[in-house]
Design a protein around this motif. Structure first.
Motif, PDB file in Angstrom:
ATOM      1  N   THR A 199     -22.178  47.025  12.148  1.00  0.00           N
ATOM      2  CA  THR A 199     -21.186  47.554  11.088  1.00  0.00           C
ATOM      3  C   THR A 199     -19.969  48.140  11.564  1.00  0.00           C
ATOM      4  O   THR A 199     -20.194  49.049  12.336  1.00  0.00           O
ATOM      5  CB  THR A 199     -22.086  48.050  10.165  1.00  0.00           C
ATOM      6  N   THR A 247     -15.964  45.293   8.722  1.00  0.00           N
ATOM      7  CA  THR A 247     -17.078  44.586   8.231  1.00  0.00           C
ATOM      8  C   THR A 247     -17.452  45.045   6.726  1.00  0.00           C
ATOM      9  O   THR A 247     -17.631  44.172   5.864  1.00  0.00           O
ATOM     10  CB  THR A 247     -18.298  44.610   8.827  1.00  0.00           C
ATOM     11  N   HIS A 248     -17.104  46.210   6.431  1.00  0.00           N
ATOM     12  CA  HIS A 248     -17.620  46.947   5.277  1.00  0.00           C
ATOM     13  C   HIS A 248     -16.354  47.938   4.821  1.00  0.00           C
ATOM     14  O   HIS A 248     -15.891  48.267   5.848  1.00  0.00           O
ATOM     15  CB  HIS A 248     -18.768  47.824   5.373  1.00  0.00           C
ATOM     16  N   SER A 272     -13.502  38.831   9.034  1.00  0.00           N
ATOM     17  CA  SER A 272     -14.801  39.830   9.586  1.00  0.00           C
ATOM     18  C   SER A 272     -15.384  40.507   8.427  1.00  0.00           C
ATOM     19  O   SER A 272     -16.596  40.981   8.696  1.00  0.00           O
ATOM     20  CB  SER A 272     -14.234  40.761  10.589  1.00  0.00           C
ATOM     21  N   ARG A 274     -17.694  41.577   5.339  1.00  0.00           N
ATOM     22  CA  ARG A 274     -18.847  41.171   4.704  1.00  0.00           C
ATOM     23  C   ARG A 274     -19.164  41.644   3.377  1.00  0.00           C
ATOM     24  O   ARG A 274     -19.410  40.694   2.370  1.00  0.00           O
ATOM     25  CB  ARG A 274     -20.154  41.567   5.507  1.00  0.00           C
ATOM     26  N   GLY A 297     -15.539  37.748   2.103  1.00  0.00           N
ATOM     27  CA  GLY A 297     -16.884  38.660   1.865  1.00  0.00           C
ATOM     28  C   GLY A 297     -17.129  39.101   0.456  1.00  0.00           C
ATOM     29  O   GLY A 297     -16.281  38.811  -0.353  1.00  0.00           O
TER      30      GLY A 297
END
Length: 508
Positions: A199, A247-248, A272, A274, A297
């Motif tokens: 992450t 990612t977050h 990338s 999520r 995402g």
């Protein structure tokens, strides 16, 4: 993670042993791997214990987000010391009250807060400068020697983890004491959102806000890397997100608005991602739809209180027809609606939202009366936290919010929800942003007034907008006035400061 209760500081130790050279924290100026973070946390914990602090004592941090800030926060937790993260934008008087209320033994600060801290002159509280500035004693000089290991501490779910202050800029601050058990519940919830050692979380909201911390701690607990952005700007955010293959993230709605409006948004590779999270302020359905259409995402909206209680979660990417809602109660959350008399309302009716779950504040620090005011007990004796929000469940269990109870306008005996009027105005092509507040009226008791920010280059005048809006609204909803302003006043986490708008109206 399978345990009902654990400690985030212990998880960091495990990551340091299993993947010592994995990145943990970055801020543009410095970075720490997990083994480096673990060692620095030990040095912080030992220094606090050396200075006489014990489990349950508190320290304050008033600074810009940075790697040292995060490491001190985590190191204090390892010593069982609660952290009171405070806003550098506080007034000096508020800062003093918050530090005194928390009984903070140390203040960790930096150059960004030097003016307010210097003006506050909190009596007798020693200061540590996180950034090597003249704001206090240098952090490196204060830390315990490298290789130091702290004495172990015994902590329970109710042991204080942090004290979050709910009104650090105006009014009397209320210290929300969140226990280690409450934070652990946030970490466990993260298992369903793809957190792991790979992450990369980009955070551009302040570390004194629970908005930031509900994503910061799960990232660290699962062994990921947090990139701290000291100050948000759309271009800088997009560049970092692309460069680090983020990612977050956690963003408040006004940040999503600015990012989606940025001319270069679609030119950036954001594949990338999520999960993207949002909380803290109303997130209008049209903006959610734009994010879903153009940003890869999942999109998750959390609805809840810093005080805890119940949480509602909207997985917007899975429920595109429910974007006007804040989702359904999370697993383990009991969300109910009550009337003015404290009785549960019938299905399909409006009521104040109250919630109960494992993630609830211990109480307001040293304010038992305020704590009692925030609580509601069901007929079976179950403790709930009152939100002050008015909402309604649909027949599928999704919660629609109308407004803060205190912001609802009662005009001529009719309840008017400002959010309804704001939604109507947003439908006009000239309107970029809007807020509606109730102001005193001799004839009606209260009456609604709109403050509108026009889109760049638009020249529509206030009278035209007012007439257009009132033609869309019901007779009892009509606006008494509409005022054009350059920007809506907002807190650091994007909440519109409606008190300032009322004051602006009163000044004429």
């Amino acid at each position: 993670m399978a345990r009902d209760f654990g400690l985030i500081a212990d998880l960091i130790r495990i990551h340091a042993q299993q993947r010592p050279h994995s990145p943990a924290l970055q801020d543009g100026k410095s970075a720490l791997t997990y083994v480096e973070l673990d060692a620095l946390m030990d040095r912080v914990a030992v220094a606090l214990q050396r200075d006489g602090l014990r489990a349950g004592d508190a320290v304050a941090i008033c600074a810009t987000p940075s790697v040292p800030y995060a490491a001190v926060f985590l190191g204090a937790l390892r010593a069982g010391v609660a952290v009171a993260p405070l806003a550098p934008g506080s007034t000096p008087a508020s800062l003093v009250r918050m530090m005194e209320d928390a009984d903070a033994r140390w203040l960790f600060t930096d150059a960004s807060a030097a003016e307010v801290v210097g003006s506050a002159r909190p009596g007798g509280i020693p200061r540590i400068a996180l950034d090597g500035s003249q704001a206090g004693r240098a952090l490196d000089d204060w830390l315990a020697p490298a290789g130091s290991r702290p004495d172990p501490v015994e902590l329970q779910p109710a042991s204080p983890f942090n004290i979050i202050y709910s009104s650090g800029t105006t009014g009397e601050p209320k210290g929300i004491v969140q226990g280690h058990g409450m934070r652990w519940s946030h970490v466990k919830r993260g298992a369903g959102y793809g957190y792991g050692p790979d992450t990369v979380t980009l955070l551009s909201t302040p570390l004194y806000s629970n908005t930031t911390l509900v994503v910061f701690f799960p990232t660290i607990a699962f062994g990921g890397c947090v990139i701290l952005m000291p100050k948000f700007d759309a271009a800088g955010y997009l560049a970092l997100a692309q460069r680090h293959h983020v990612t977050h993230t956690m963003l408040v709605p006004v940040q999503y608005q600015r990012l989606m409006a940025h001319a270069a948004f679609d030119a950036h590779d954001l594949s990338s991602f999520r999960f993207k999270f949002s909380t803290s302020a109303p997130f209008n359905a049209a903006l959610k739809a734009d994010v879903l259409a153009r940003w890869p995402g999942g999109l998750i909206e959390f609805y809840g209180m810093t005080e805890g209680g119940g949480t509602c979660i909207l997985e917007a990417h899975l429920h595109p027809t429910k974007l006007h809602t804040v989702g359904r109660p999370a697993e383990g959350s009991d969300i109910r609606l009550i009337d003015e008399a404290g009785q549960e309302v019938a299905a399909g009716e409006d009521g104040e939202v109250v919630g109960s779950s494992a993630g609830m504040m211990v109480g307001y620090h040293r304010q038992p009366e305020k704590t009692r005011e925030a609580e509601w007990f069901s007929p079976e004796g179950k403790r709930f936290i009152r939100t002050g929000d008015i909402g309604r469940f649909d027949d599928e269990g999704f919660l629609t919010l109308f407004d803060r109870k205190k912001d609802m306008v009662i005009s001529g005996g009719f309840n008017i929800y400002p959010s309804d009027l704001e939604a109507a105005l947003r439908a006009h092509a000239a309107v970029a942003d809007v807020a509606v507040v109730g102001v005193p009226s001799e004839q009606w008791g209260e009456t609604p007034v709109a403050f509108v920010v026009r889109r760049a280059g638009d020249t529509t005048d206030a009278d035209t907008l007012l007439q257009w809006a009132n033609a869309q609204l019901g007779k009892t909803q009509r606006l008494a006035a509409l005022r054009l302003i350059d920007d809506l006043p907002r807190s650091a986490i994007g909440k519109v400061l409606k008190r300032e708008l009322r004051d602006l109206h009163a000044r004429g």
